[in-house]
Design a protein around this motif. Structure first.
Motif, PDB file in Angstrom:
ATOM      1  N   ARG A  32       0.813  -1.219   0.000  1.00 45.19           N
ATOM      2  CA  ARG A  32       0.000   0.000   0.000  1.00 45.19           C
ATOM      3  C   ARG A  32       0.845   1.267   0.000  1.00 45.19           C
ATOM      4  O   ARG A  32       0.421   2.288  -0.543  1.00 45.19           O
ATOM      5  CB  ARG A  32      -0.921  -0.007   1.224  1.00 45.19           C
ATOM      6  N   VAL A  33       2.006   1.229   0.638  1.00 42.21           N
ATOM      7  CA  VAL A  33       2.803   2.450   0.749  1.00 42.21           C
ATOM      8  C   VAL A  33       3.878   2.558  -0.319  1.00 42.21           C
ATOM      9  O   VAL A  33       4.524   3.601  -0.445  1.00 42.21           O
ATOM     10  CB  VAL A  33       3.463   2.554   2.143  1.00 42.21           C
ATOM     11  N   SER A  34       4.110   1.481  -1.070  1.00 45.16           N
ATOM     12  CA  SER A  34       5.138   1.526  -2.121  1.00 45.16           C
ATOM     13  C   SER A  34       4.464   1.612  -3.483  1.00 45.16           C
ATOM     14  O   SER A  34       3.259   1.389  -3.617  1.00 45.16           O
ATOM     15  CB  SER A  34       6.038   0.293  -2.051  1.00 45.16           C
ATOM     16  N   GLU A  35       5.235   1.916  -4.466  1.00 38.63           N
ATOM     17  CA  GLU A  35       4.714   2.043  -5.826  1.00 38.63           C
ATOM     18  C   GLU A  35       5.374   0.994  -6.722  1.00 38.63           C
ATOM     19  O   GLU A  35       6.564   0.686  -6.576  1.00 38.63           O
ATOM     20  CB  GLU A  35       4.986   3.442  -6.384  1.00 38.63           C
ATOM     21  N   GLY A  36       4.582   0.438  -7.652  1.00 40.22           N
ATOM     22  CA  GLY A  36       5.141  -0.512  -8.597  1.00 40.22           C
ATOM     23  C   GLY A  36       5.331  -1.897  -7.998  1.00 40.22           C
ATOM     24  O   GLY A  36       4.809  -2.231  -6.931  1.00 40.22           O
ATOM     25  N   ASP A  37       6.109  -2.736  -8.714  1.00 38.78           N
ATOM     26  CA  ASP A  37       6.297  -4.140  -8.330  1.00 38.78           C
ATOM     27  C   ASP A  37       7.705  -4.411  -7.825  1.00 38.78           C
ATOM     28  O   ASP A  37       8.233  -5.513  -7.969  1.00 38.78           O
ATOM     29  CB  ASP A  37       5.982  -5.040  -9.521  1.00 38.78           C
ATOM     30  N   GLU A  38       8.306  -3.384  -7.203  1.00 36.11           N
ATOM     31  CA  GLU A  38       9.684  -3.503  -6.737  1.00 36.11           C
ATOM     32  C   GLU A  38       9.875  -4.686  -5.786  1.00 36.11           C
ATOM     33  O   GLU A  38      10.910  -5.366  -5.818  1.00 36.11           O
ATOM     34  CB  GLU A  38      10.098  -2.206  -6.032  1.00 36.11           C
ATOM     35  N   TYR A  39       8.876  -4.932  -4.951  1.00 29.80           N
ATOM     36  CA  TYR A  39       9.015  -5.984  -3.934  1.00 29.80           C
ATOM     37  C   TYR A  39       8.150  -7.204  -4.245  1.00 29.80           C
ATOM     38  O   TYR A  39       7.984  -8.070  -3.389  1.00 29.80           O
ATOM     39  CB  TYR A  39       8.632  -5.423  -2.557  1.00 29.80           C
ATOM     40  N   LEU A  40       7.616  -7.296  -5.478  1.00 32.60           N
ATOM     41  CA  LEU A  40       6.728  -8.399  -5.818  1.00 32.60           C
ATOM     42  C   LEU A  40       7.433  -9.751  -5.725  1.00 32.60           C
ATOM     43  O   LEU A  40       6.845 -10.737  -5.267  1.00 32.60           O
ATOM     44  CB  LEU A  40       6.157  -8.195  -7.226  1.00 32.60           C
ATOM     45  N   HIS A  41       8.699  -9.811  -6.145  1.00 32.73           N
ATOM     46  CA  HIS A  41       9.418 -11.088  -6.096  1.00 32.73           C
ATOM     47  C   HIS A  41       9.555 -11.593  -4.659  1.00 32.73           C
ATOM     48  O   HIS A  41       9.483 -12.795  -4.397  1.00 32.73           O
ATOM     49  CB  HIS A  41      10.797 -10.949  -6.740  1.00 32.73           C
ATOM     50  N   LEU A  42       9.732 -10.654  -3.716  1.00 34.39           N
ATOM     51  CA  LEU A  42       9.819 -11.049  -2.303  1.00 34.39           C
ATOM     52  C   LEU A  42       8.480 -11.572  -1.802  1.00 34.39           C
ATOM     53  O   LEU A  42       8.417 -12.564  -1.068  1.00 34.39           O
ATOM     54  CB  LEU A  42      10.267  -9.859  -1.446  1.00 34.39           C
ATOM     55  N   VAL A  43       7.409 -10.898  -2.193  1.00 30.42           N
ATOM     56  CA  VAL A  43       6.085 -11.320  -1.780  1.00 30.42           C
ATOM     57  C   VAL A  43       5.768 -12.708  -2.331  1.00 30.42           C
ATOM     58  O   VAL A  43       5.260 -13.587  -1.614  1.00 30.42           O
ATOM     59  CB  VAL A  43       5.022 -10.297  -2.236  1.00 30.42           C
ATOM     60  N   ASN A  44       6.077 -12.929  -3.601  1.00 28.69           N
ATOM     61  CA  ASN A  44       5.827 -14.248  -4.208  1.00 28.69           C
ATOM     62  C   ASN A  44       6.614 -15.341  -3.497  1.00 28.69           C
ATOM     63  O   ASN A  44       6.097 -16.435  -3.240  1.00 28.69           O
ATOM     64  CB  ASN A  44       6.198 -14.226  -5.693  1.00 28.69           C
ATOM     65  N   GLU A  45       7.828 -15.019  -3.167  1.00 28.97           N
ATOM     66  CA  GLU A  45       8.679 -16.012  -2.493  1.00 28.97           C
ATOM     67  C   GLU A  45       8.157 -16.328  -1.091  1.00 28.97           C
ATOM     68  O   GLU A  45       8.064 -17.490  -0.683  1.00 28.97           O
ATOM     69  CB  GLU A  45      10.115 -15.481  -2.414  1.00 28.97           C
ATOM     70  N   LEU A  46       7.782 -15.271  -0.348  1.00 30.55           N
ATOM     71  CA  LEU A  46       7.308 -15.471   1.022  1.00 30.55           C
ATOM     72  C   LEU A  46       5.946 -16.146   1.066  1.00 30.55           C
ATOM     73  O   LEU A  46       5.629 -16.877   2.016  1.00 30.55           O
ATOM     74  CB  LEU A  46       7.232 -14.116   1.743  1.00 30.55           C
ATOM     75  N   SER A  47       5.126 -15.909   0.052  1.00 33.88           N
ATOM     76  CA  SER A  47       3.768 -16.449   0.064  1.00 33.88           C
ATOM     77  C   SER A  47       3.749 -17.971   0.023  1.00 33.88           C
ATOM     78  O   SER A  47       2.770 -18.593   0.449  1.00 33.88           O
ATOM     79  CB  SER A  47       2.960 -15.885  -1.111  1.00 33.88           C
ATOM     80  N   HIS A  48       4.821 -18.591  -0.460  1.00 33.55           N
ATOM     81  CA  HIS A  48       4.871 -20.055  -0.519  1.00 33.55           C
ATOM     82  C   HIS A  48       4.878 -20.673   0.876  1.00 33.55           C
ATOM     83  O   HIS A  48       4.488 -21.834   1.046  1.00 33.55           O
ATOM     84  CB  HIS A  48       6.109 -20.518  -1.294  1.00 33.55           C
ATOM     85  N   SER A  49       5.337 -19.869   1.860  1.00 29.84           N
ATOM     86  CA  SER A  49       5.428 -20.407   3.225  1.00 29.84           C
ATOM     87  C   SER A  49       4.178 -20.112   4.051  1.00 29.84           C
ATOM     88  O   SER A  49       4.138 -20.439   5.244  1.00 29.84           O
ATOM     89  CB  SER A  49       6.656 -19.817   3.932  1.00 29.84           C
ATOM     90  N   ALA A  50       3.162 -19.489   3.440  1.00 28.32           N
ATOM     91  CA  ALA A  50       1.945 -19.154   4.182  1.00 28.32           C
ATOM     92  C   ALA A  50       1.252 -20.424   4.654  1.00 28.32           C
ATOM     93  O   ALA A  50       1.056 -21.366   3.884  1.00 28.32           O
ATOM     94  CB  ALA A  50       1.006 -18.338   3.304  1.00 28.32           C
ATOM     95  N   ARG A  51       0.891 -20.438   5.918  1.00 25.40           N
ATOM     96  CA  ARG A  51       0.247 -21.618   6.491  1.00 25.40           C
ATOM     97  C   ARG A  51      -1.208 -21.344   6.867  1.00 25.40           C
ATOM     98  O   ARG A  51      -2.069 -22.184   6.665  1.00 25.40           O
ATOM     99  CB  ARG A  51       1.025 -22.079   7.734  1.00 25.40           C
ATOM    100  N   HIS A  52      -1.446 -20.205   7.407  1.00 25.12           N
ATOM    101  CA  HIS A  52      -2.801 -19.891   7.873  1.00 25.12           C
ATOM    102  C   HIS A  52      -3.506 -19.028   6.842  1.00 25.12           C
ATOM    103  O   HIS A  52      -2.873 -18.296   6.073  1.00 25.12           O
ATOM    104  CB  HIS A  52      -2.748 -19.184   9.230  1.00 25.12           C
ATOM    105  N   ILE A  53      -4.830 -19.075   6.851  1.00 25.62           N
ATOM    106  CA  ILE A  53      -5.606 -18.366   5.838  1.00 25.62           C
ATOM    107  C   ILE A  53      -5.415 -16.859   5.902  1.00 25.62           C
ATOM    108  O   ILE A  53      -5.434 -16.180   4.874  1.00 25.62           O
ATOM    109  CB  ILE A  53      -7.112 -18.735   5.957  1.00 25.62           C
ATOM    110  N   ASP A  54      -5.210 -16.306   7.123  1.00 28.49           N
ATOM    111  CA  ASP A  54      -5.032 -14.854   7.196  1.00 28.49           C
ATOM    112  C   ASP A  54      -3.734 -14.433   6.521  1.00 28.49           C
ATOM    113  O   ASP A  54      -3.664 -13.369   5.890  1.00 28.49           O
ATOM    114  CB  ASP A  54      -5.084 -14.367   8.646  1.00 28.49           C
ATOM    115  N   GLU A  55      -2.696 -15.274   6.621  1.00 28.64           N
ATOM    116  CA  GLU A  55      -1.447 -14.981   5.916  1.00 28.64           C
ATOM    117  C   GLU A  55      -1.682 -15.039   4.412  1.00 28.64           C
ATOM    118  O   GLU A  55      -1.206 -14.174   3.657  1.00 28.64           O
ATOM    119  CB  GLU A  55      -0.369 -15.993   6.318  1.00 28.64           C
ATOM    120  N   THR A  56      -2.428 -16.048   3.979  1.00 28.05           N
ATOM    121  CA  THR A  56      -2.701 -16.195   2.549  1.00 28.05           C
ATOM    122  C   THR A  56      -3.429 -14.980   1.988  1.00 28.05           C
ATOM    123  O   THR A  56      -3.075 -14.459   0.922  1.00 28.05           O
ATOM    124  CB  THR A  56      -3.547 -17.463   2.318  1.00 28.05           C
TER     125      THR A  56
END
Length: 739
Positions: free
Chosen positions: A561-585
């Motif tokens: 929400r506070v950043s612009e563009g997809d600068e951190y998208l690769h980090l988000v994609n990588e971290l999302s693989h470890s999501a366990r609970h629905i709120d994290e997902t």
């Protein structure tokens, strides 16, 4: 367990109850035996201005006796002593009965002697009263207790003085006889006040330490800068009130008003004190005393200028209004300076300290009172103080009011040099007192203190969050600083709805604290601080290094929400693989929705099937994605609601709504049969054919969604159930409709 001399909270509440009742009786008693009635008695006996000045000072002058109090009552319970001297205060008024038998100078001397004795015992009680006030209050509520005491006292005083006004308006009682009857009523109510004092719990005894005389305590107090400034301010405030008290004889001497009208003027003054107590109660504990003293001092200067130049021919209405305004500011200064003094008053030797304070007040009051009476003797010169053309401005007491103006100027000077920890600056205080938002903030905070209903508290906190006044910000900061509060989570959410830069560091502190129970709420609130590099840096750190998975997922959502563009998208994609609970997902999905403008994450529409997630997890994930894509006719969540509650024919109802798309209309009956028979292969085949045949080149996002739907063909048909098939049908329908 042995009790100390300090009261428990229950005992303090009991003490405050009797203290307030005592003030109710005391307000009536002093109205009938105090200065106004004595002024009228003195004027009826043709007393001089010097005598009137002495009466103005006498209520403080008798403080000269106070150094003897610790010696006389050493070791005795201070409440019992206070109750005893209060009885004596009323008893001496019986001696006024001698006025029935003597006249002339002898009568005036008797009146002054009895009034002096009355004030000797009154002053003893006042010195002990300050100790009582501290005993039944605490630092956090002392300002409110002081204001409440003034409110009950003045409220009772107003009622009794209104009675006095009507009583003295009766011709038979308009003179000295009526005044002496009122004295008798005052003696009775004074005795009732003494009884209430005796009911206040107390284990404090009066302590006298040999060698600790007034001079020693005075030198010690004056050697401390903070105490010295407060003492001087207190003494000056009392001096102004002594001079202002002469407005009562001014009304009769200069304007020739009747006794009843003079008493009605005292009612107006009492109302001003009630208002001053209310203002002090609402603002002093929050803003501090210093800014309020500065404001009041400035306004009092203006009112005294008007007093200096008003002609005696002016009607009583503007004079009464002027008296109300002046007494409001003078009384407010008096209340606030008392509060300032209690802040530096120690628990030890309270009576001795008060004796010293009032001893000095006695000397100052004597000098100020007599000097004011001396100035009143120059009435012929004062009445022609200023002549503009044919208009003469001034009155017989103009020199007295000039003196009051000068004293108020000195009050203002010392107040400007006062240091008070925690007090608002004058500018910040003005933004609270003189603005609609500031007054609304005070009102909401007061309502919050009185409200226990959770729903109402939430509403008040969110209203407070909408208020950008500094007082509202300060209250929210205090709530955030508490390790636990029933309001803390709602306060954080209120800030998230209406972010304010002043609280950014407070939120960052909570967001970094892994043991804060509102950490996730604080991280979410940081997502409202757009274009704030500090918020962005903290969120990036938490997303990468957060101790908990929920912290990392929440940080990713706020960072998106506070950043612009997809600068951190690769980090988000990588971290999302470890999501366990629905709120994290869901947090990661929202982050991707914001950062991934192409919608590549939609290719994983059915990934929960591959992961073997529960029906609840899959329903929630599908519904969240549908909501983010704004597929809402009808919402997928509502279809699942109908399914879960077994409300009607959820599929039939949906198909009726979805007949605006050709493939639904053509296969409505088949779809009902396939779902009834759980023929998931037929449903998948239909969806794949429909989605594969449409043109989605107008939107890259729809291309990725189509790929996500077609991925269903790669899973074994046994992996699907009704929850997945309803989602597959719903997304196929929505894609066709939107493409």
């Amino acid at each position: 367990m042995a009790k100390t001399r300090y009261l428990s909270e229950a005992e303090k509440r009991e003490g405050r109850k009797h203290l307030y009742l005592q003030e109710v009786f005391n307000g009536a008693a002093y109205s009938w035996v105090g200065d106004t009635i004595v002024y009228l008695m003195a004027i009826s006996l043709s007393a001089s201005n010097i005598a009137l000045g002495y009466i103005a000072a006498a209520s403080h002058l008798t403080g000269l006796i106070l150094p003897l109090v610790p010696r006389l009552f050493d070791g005795r319970n201070h409440i019992k002593v206070q109750s005893f001297v209060w009885v004596l205060r009323g008893a001496v008024c019986i001696l006024y009965g001698g006025l029935f038998f003597i006249s002339g100078d002898a009568a005036i001397l008797l009146l002054l002697a009895v009034y002096t004795l009355f004030n000797v015992f009154r002053m003893m009680g006042v010195a002990l009263h300050d100790s009582t006030m501290r005993t039944v209050s605490s630092a956090s509520n002392r300002g409110r207790v002081v204001s409440a005491v003034n409110f009950f006292y003045q409220g009772s005083s107003v009622i009794s003085r209104l009675f006095t006004t009507f009583f003295l308006a009766i011709e038979r009682f308009s003179g000295l006889v009526g005044l002496l009857i009122l004295q008798a009523g005052g003696i009775i109510t004074n005795t009732l006040a003494a009884h209430q004092i005796a009911q206040i719990p107390s284990r404090t005894t009066i302590v006298y330490t040999p060698g600790r005389n007034v001079w020693v305590i005075f030198r010690e107090a004056m050697s401390d800068a903070a105490t010295r400034r407060r003492l001087i301010l207190r003494w000056l405030a009392i001096s102004v009130s002594v001079v202002f008290a002469l407005t009562t004889p001014f009304l009769q001497v200069e304007l020739g008003l009747s006794n009843a009208l003079v008493v009605s003027y005292s009612v107006v003054l009492a109302l001003a004190v009630i208002l001053a107590s209310g203002v002090s109660k609402r603002f002093s504990d929050r803003l501090g005393s210093r800014p309020l003293v500065l404001f009041s001092g400035g306004f009092s200067l203006v009112t005294f200028v008007v007093w200096i130049f008003i002609p005696p021919t002016l009607s009583i209405v503007p004079i009464f209004l002027l008296g109300f305004a002046t007494n409001f500011f003078v009384s407010l200064i008096s209340i606030l300076t008392y509060r300032l003094l209690t802040q530096v008053m120690g628990d030890e030797e309270t009576v001795s300290f008060n004796s010293m304070v009032n001893f000095v007040i006695a000397i100052i009051a004597l000098v100020v009172g007599l000097f004011s009476g001396f100035l009143a003797d120059f009435a012929p010169y004062a009445r022609t103080l200023l002549i503009l053309g044919e208009q003469v401005l001034g009155n017989g007491y103009s020199f007295v009011f000039i003196f009051a103006f000068l004293l108020s100027s000195v009050v203002l000077f010392f107040a400007s040099r006062l240091q008070e920890i925690g007090a608002y600056s004058s500018h910040a205080a003005a933004q609270v007192i003189f603005s609609r938002h500031g007054l609304r903030a005070v009102s909401m905070i007061e309502r919050l203190e009185r409200t226990h209903d959770p729903a109402k508290r939430r509403a008040l906190l969110h209203s407070l969050g909408d208020n950008y006044n500094e007082l509202a910000t300060s209250e929210l900061r205090q709530i955030l600083a508490r390790p636990f509060s029933v309001d803390k989570r709602e306060a954080v959410r209120a800030i998230a709805d209406r972010p304010r830069a002043e609280l950014l560091e407070d939120l960052i502190r909570l967001a970094r604290d892994d043991d804060s129970y509102v950490q996730l709420d604080a991280i979410a609130a940081l997502g409202a601080y757009y274009n704030e590099e500090r918020a962005k840096a903290v969120l990036l750190t938490l997303m990468q290094e957060g101790r908990w998975a929920s912290v990392r997922s929440m940080a990713s959502k706020s960072l998106a929400r506070v950043s612009e563009g997809d600068e951190y998208l690769h980090l988000v994609n990588e971290l999302s693989h470890s999501a366990r609970h629905i709120d994290e997902t869901i947090d990661f999905l929202i982050a991707k929705q914001i950062m991934d403008t192409d919608g590549t994450y939609l290719r994983d529409l059915l990934v929960a099937i591959e992961q073997g997630r529960s029906a609840t997890y899959r329903q929630t994930r599908y519904a969240a994605i549908a909501n983010m894509l704004q597929f809402d006719n009808p919402p997928l969540s509502q279809l699942y609601e109908w399914m879960n509650l077994e409300t009607g024919e959820y599929l039939a109802d949906f198909l009726v709504e979805a007949r605006d798309v050709a493939f639904i209309e053509a296969h409505q009956s088949e779809l009902l049969r396939w779902f009834s028979e759980e023929d998931w292969k037929a449903v998948r085949t239909l969806c794949s054919e429909v989605v594969g045949a449409i043109e989605v080149s107008t939107s890259v996002r729809w291309t990725h969604l189509a790929a996500g739907i077609l991925r269903a063909n790669t899973f074994a048909i046994e992996a699907f159930d009704v929850h997945d098939m309803l989602a597959l049908l719903y997304f196929s329908y929505s894609l066709v409709k939107h493409s």
